[in-house]
Design an enzyme around this catalytic site. Structure first.
Site, PDB file in Angstrom:
ATOM      1  N   GLU A 442       5.372   9.250 -38.802  1.00 25.17           N
ATOM      2  CA  GLU A 442       6.788   9.445 -38.451  1.00 25.17           C
ATOM      3  C   GLU A 442       7.440   8.157 -37.978  1.00 25.17           C
ATOM      4  O   GLU A 442       7.893   8.065 -36.843  1.00 25.17           O
ATOM      5  CB  GLU A 442       6.928  10.509 -37.362  1.00 25.17           C
ATOM      6  CG  GLU A 442       6.554  11.889 -37.830  1.00 25.17           C
ATOM      7  CD  GLU A 442       7.055  12.999 -36.916  1.00 25.17           C
ATOM      8  OE1 GLU A 442       7.710  12.694 -35.896  1.00 25.17           O
ATOM      9  OE2 GLU A 442       6.795  14.167 -37.237  1.00 25.17           O
ATOM     10  N   GLU A 518       1.542  17.450 -40.445  1.00 25.89           N
ATOM     11  CA  GLU A 518       1.894  18.204 -39.233  1.00 25.89           C
ATOM     12  C   GLU A 518       2.648  19.458 -39.647  1.00 25.89           C
ATOM     13  O   GLU A 518       3.540  19.399 -40.505  1.00 25.89           O
ATOM     14  CB  GLU A 518       2.774  17.373 -38.273  1.00 25.89           C
ATOM     15  CG  GLU A 518       1.981  16.393 -37.467  1.00 25.89           C
ATOM     16  CD  GLU A 518       2.830  15.523 -36.531  1.00 25.89           C
ATOM     17  OE1 GLU A 518       3.809  16.027 -35.951  1.00 25.89           O
ATOM     18  OE2 GLU A 518       2.483  14.334 -36.396  1.00 25.89           O
TER      19      GLU A 518
HETATM   20  C1  GAL Z   1       6.063  15.059 -34.128  1.00 26.17           C
HETATM   21  C2  GAL Z   1       5.169  13.895 -33.731  1.00 26.17           C
HETATM   22  C3  GAL Z   1       4.060  14.367 -32.811  1.00 26.17           C
HETATM   23  C4  GAL Z   1       4.617  15.215 -31.712  1.00 26.17           C
HETATM   24  C5  GAL Z   1       5.364  16.382 -32.312  1.00 26.17           C
HETATM   25  C6  GAL Z   1       5.930  17.299 -31.252  1.00 26.17           C
HETATM   26  O1  GAL Z   1       7.284  14.593 -34.551  1.00 26.17           O
HETATM   27  O2  GAL Z   1       4.599  13.279 -34.850  1.00 26.17           O
HETATM   28  O3  GAL Z   1       3.406  13.261 -32.283  1.00 26.17           O
HETATM   29  O4  GAL Z   1       5.460  14.441 -30.942  1.00 26.17           O
HETATM   30  O5  GAL Z   1       6.411  15.885 -33.093  1.00 26.17           O
HETATM   31  O6  GAL Z   1       6.761  18.270 -31.840  1.00 26.17           O
END
Ligand code: GAL
Length: 957
Positions: A442, A518
């Protein structure tokens, strides 16, 4: 029958002696020793800007950056660290601190960092003895991970700075060593700056090693074993780097031996006639074949060992072990991921590297516990978000069968960033568990534009140049269709499908593999079922917290229904410290996990267990203790992999429902206390039953351990679950009693937790070590040593002069035979319950020391190492105390000599309180670690009004 092979027999003997890394087990004649330096460090806080609090380091006319060997202050070998705290590594000082709203949200409000300069610099010192017989060997000190920005000295010699909190660093200390004597390692750690937006710990939180080799040796991470499978033959290409740190050329041969898990040689080859010039480093490679190898798989994570032996003539110059697995991996843009040719859907979780109670300083056995916890609900993959993990985590994944994405901290393509990528790959490339190298996560500033595309593409080609067996990936959170990193990656990581279409990306880039790096980011508090913004509670039903997210179920349905997607990684497996989204202080932990910070299942872990593995599973939520909600409708959910589930309340059927693939079932049930029962059917047959009962009040504590036996020599741990039961033995899901723990036998508690993300309770209960500098000395010249008035408890010193105003030259020496020094120190009200030590440094050639007028030492001679006195509480009092020293003054021989003016320190040690923790929704966790001795450990839990509980754990050899 296979014939006897003397080389492998010798190797086996060698291996059985050299495997224990916890002691100096290898004999002096072994070519290589790896000695743990985890034990017996001294620790104290320094300061980023207050010179005195940073032990005046860097204030000398010449300091460590000016001239070799000029480490001053706490970097000086002879610095007096007797009053510093004693500890063993791994150590995380962040977890030991309290919480503050002024501290960092992302780091879980532990009071360190920019606003807490007193708790942001840590100093570590350790003395080691290196025998004279080591002269001629190469000696390196290796730090696996220090958070962060460390400076290391040995014997006052500056070795270097290392800023990464995640990549290790190794220094060659051969030339700096005092052979046959004591050597002092000093480390200054600066955790002021954060690298990540999640809890990262502080200090030397991974292992430290002393590596001894011959001049000709395999450098750290100097092997790369690649495997290829064709029919029943497995080809192994083994690369080894050899380095000659000597001053003469070396001729040698390299023997590569592959041992199976039982230690039997299955393949062997020798590379003859190798040479290296002085200071030359070169790669040597050879191909070996293993017939009918046992492949490394998730079900049978079979490991081989490559033993590299280097011979100069007939002398074994080095031997180096590489653990590896034989397996193939393949990503296909249309069909997903294949392990050993077999399709495997990635069922992954993201995880940070901390655990309840211990923060980032994890005992090795905790890695196993965490990986087993993730596997227990069917997870088969782990993303090291967003940093390179400790090696023991990867070893656990290799051993237990868990696929891994190893992740570089931050995107960039300068040599600084690429060097870090290289270090990560070279350190980790032999782990069969690793299937991809992530070059970033990200990167909002660049991921959608051409700069990001260029950087990602450079990093990807760089990765390929070092390891062509695994694809690079990058986790992307932007929009599809930009000209950013989505256009260049061979294996694209999608963070969150809610704002982008994987189908569109697949259509635009049909040759690109895709997985979900994710998904989720849903919020849940374990054991809670109603949102409460005041109390910072998120319900544990799997529902998207807002339209910016989707539920775990919908995420999984998306990934599981599209063959071109390799699978997904949930944000996150474990809850972690920091990022308490959607709340602020006093919440300190994340709500994202499938399990809480202790590893206790939240309900959604049961959803995954139902669909991520095949064992019949049936789980009901919520609990059934809803006093006050009688006759109100309550959502009851069932997670199951059965075809149908029938629900009963107090024996009355509430209907049988058909389960949708990857789905769950819901009923609205009017609350009446009693028994909820669910029956799961497969192919029309009753397969599994689940019962949830309304419990009575908690009456009895209960302790359960994941192990009854722990290994004393391995710093092993037992993970103890604390719960409370009612009179009939039912665990009470809403119990919140505070429980106190005591321990006897060869074990210690190293941390407590309960998975409550809003808890501000302490993780650790440690003895406190307060250091009083003995300062502001005044002096008076005395006729001789027999003065008595000046050493009394109360003396008017207004007319005395500031000590050391007069130069200690020969003129002074001729004039003055004795000097009385005096000052005061303050003791706390509870001084009687403490241990008080005076670490005295000689102010005279001989001296007598008086505390409150009581003589505690009489005419003792100068002692360069200092004298230690345990002070008798009878002669002390709370508040003001006095110290007087009568001394025959130390004198300068030469003008430039420095005479000691520092009488030392007073150390006050206050015993630790008993560990305690509240149960949170029925559960708490205690981590018990062996002290290293064998015997029976007894942990006792007590709580007001409840029957106490006791558990015994055996620490064995
Ligand atoms: C994502 C990020 C993670 C964490 C997550 C929380 O954007 O890559 O590290 O922060 O959000 O929602």
């Amino acid at each position: 029958m296979k014939s006897f092979n003397p080389i492998s027999f010798l190797l086996l003997i060698y291996l059985s002696f050299s495997c224990s890394v916890f002691s100096q087990s290898a004999s002096k004649n072994s070519p290589r020793e790896r000695i743990s330096l985890d034990k017996d460090w001294k620790f104290a806080f320094g300061h980023p800007s207050d010179t005195k609090k940073d032990f005046n380091t860097g204030t000398a006319y010449f300091s460590y950056l000016a001239k070799a060997g000029f480490g001053d202050g706490a970097a000086n070998a002879s610095f007096d660290d007797r009053s510093w705290r004693k500890l063993d590594l791994p150590h995380d000082w962040a977890v030991e601190q309290g919480f503050s709203p002024e501290a960092s949200f992302s780091h879980g409000f532990k009071a360190i960092g920019r606003n807490f300069p007193d708790k942001s610099i840590g100093w570590y010192r350790k003395k080691i003895t290196i025998p004279e017989s080591d002269l001629g060997r190469r000696i390196h000190i290796a730090f696996d991970g220090v958070f962060r920005n460390s400076i290391v000295w040995i014997n006052g010699h500056y070795l270097g700075n290392h800023d990464s909190g995640y990549l290790g660093v190794e220094y060659d200390i051969t030339d700096y060593i005092n052979y046959g004597g004591e050597n002092t390692i000093s480390v200054r750690v600066d955790a002021t700056m954060e690298e990540g937006w999640f809890y990262e710990g502080a200090g030397i939180y991974r292992h430290v090693w002393l590596n001894k080799t011959n001049e000709l040796h395999v450098p750290d991470n100097g092997t790369f074993v690649k495997t290829k499978t064709k029919d029943n033959t497995n080809e192994i290409s083994a690369l080894v780097t050899l380095t000659n740190e000597g001053k003469t050329a070396k001729s040698f041969r390299i023997n590569q031996t592959v041992l199976d898990a039982a230690g039997k040689t299955v393949s062997e080859k020798t590379i003859n006639s190798c040479t290296l010039n002085p200071r030359e480093t070169k790669d040597f490679s050879t191909d070996l074949a293993v017939q009918n190898a046992t492949l490394w798989s998730l079900e049978n994570p079979y490991l081989y060992k490559m033993v590299t032996s280097v011979y100069e003539e007939d002398k074994l110059a080095d031997t180096f072990q590489t653990t590896f697995g034989i397996r193939t991996i393949r990503f296909d843009a249309n069909e997903g991921f294949f392990l050993n040719g077999k399709h495997v859907k990635i069922k992954g979780t993201n995880n940070h590297q901390d655990h309840a109670g211990v923060g980032a300083a994890m005992p090795d056995a905790l890695q196993d516990f965490r990986i087993k916890t993730l596997k227990s609900f069917g997870s088969n993959a782990y993303r090291c978000s967003h940093n390179v993990p400790t090696p023991e985590l990867l070893e656990a994944c290799d051993r237990l069968g868990m696929l891994v994405i190893d992740e570089h901290r931050m995107m960039g393509s300068t040599h600084i960033q690429l060097d870090d990528v290289k270090k990560m790959i070279e350190r980790d490339r032999n782990h069969p568990s690793i299937i991809s190298w992530s070059v970033g996560n990200e990167e909002w500033g660049i991921e959608n534009d051409i700069v990001g595309a260029r950087i990602a593409s450079s990093m990807q080609s760089f990765v390929k140049s070092i390891d062509d067996t695994r694809p690079a990936t990058a986790a992307f959170s932007g929009g599809i269709g930009s000209n950013g990193i989505t256009t260049v990656m061979d294996l694209l990581g999608i963070n969150y499908i809610v704002n982008k279409s994987t189908d569109k990306q697949h259509e635009l880039f049909p040759n690109q593999s895709i997985w979900g790096t994710e998904e989720g980011s849903t919020n849940a508090t374990r054991g809670e079922y109603y949102r409460d913004n005041q109390k910072h509670i998120m319900p544990a039903y799997d529902k998207a917290p807002s339209s910016s997210f989707i539920s775990i179920e919908n995420g999984w349905k998306h990934y599981n229904s599209r063959p071109y997607l390799a699978g997904m990684f949930i944000w996150t497996g474990f809850d972690y410290r920091g990022e308490p989204t959607p709340f602020e202080y006093p919440s300190t932990g994340s709500y994202f996990g499938m399990v809480d910070q202790c590893g206790f299942y939240k309900d959604t872990a049961w959803y995954l267990k139902a669909w991520w593995q095949n064992e019949p599973t049936l789980h009901l939520l919520p609990h059934w203790n809803w006093a006050g909600k009688e006759n109100q409708s309550i959502e009851v959910w069932a997670y199951s992999n059965c075809d149908e589930v029938e629900l009963f309340l107090n024996k009355k059927s509430l209907g049988k429902k058909t389960m949708e693939k990857d789905g769950h079932l819901e009923w609205n049930v009017n609350y009446t206390p009693g028994t909820l029962e669910a029956i799961g059917y497969k192919n029309g047959k009753k397969t599994i039953t689940e019962v949830v009962k309304t419990t009575g009040a908690q009456a009895v504590l209960n302790l359960a351990s994941n192990k009854n036996t722990i290994e004393a020599s391995k710093n092993d741990i037992a993970m103890i679950t604390v719960s409370a039961k009612d009179k009939s033995g039912l665990a009470v899901p809403i119990a919140d009693n505070e429980v106190t723990f005591t321990i006897t036998g060869p074990g210690k508690i190293i941390g407590v937790g309960n998975g409550n993300p809003t808890s501000l309770e302490a993780d650790k209960y440690l003895e406190t070590n307060t250091v009083l500098n003995i300062e502001n000395l005044k002096e008076k010249i005395a006729a001789d040593f027999n003065v008595s008035e000046e050493t009394q408890e109360n003396v008017a010193t207004e007319s005395w002069q500031k000590a050391f105003t007069d130069d200690r030259d020969t003129i002074f020496g001729k004039k003055v035979k004795a000097v009385v020094y005096r000052t005061e120190f303050e003791l706390p009200a509870n001084y009687n319950e403490t241990e008080i030590n005076l670490f005295y440094n000689s102010l005279g050639k001989k001296q007598s020391v008086f505390i409150n007028g009581h003589k505690i030492s009489s005419e003792i001679p100068e002692n360069k190492k200092g004298d230690t006195f345990v002070l008798d509480k009878q002669i002390l009092h709370s508040g003001k105390n006095t110290i007087a020293i009568i001394a025959q003054p130390l004198l300068k021989k030469y003008k430039w000599d420095v005479v000691n003016q520092n009488p030392g320190t007073i150390q006050i040690i206050t015993k630790a309180e008993n560990y305690k923790r509240k149960l949170f929704n029925g559960l708490a966790q205690v981590i018990v670690q062996t002290t290293g001795d064998t015997g029976e450990i007894t942990l006792t839990a007590t709580s007001n009004g409840l029957k106490k509980a006791e558990i015994k754990i055996n620490a064995v050899k």
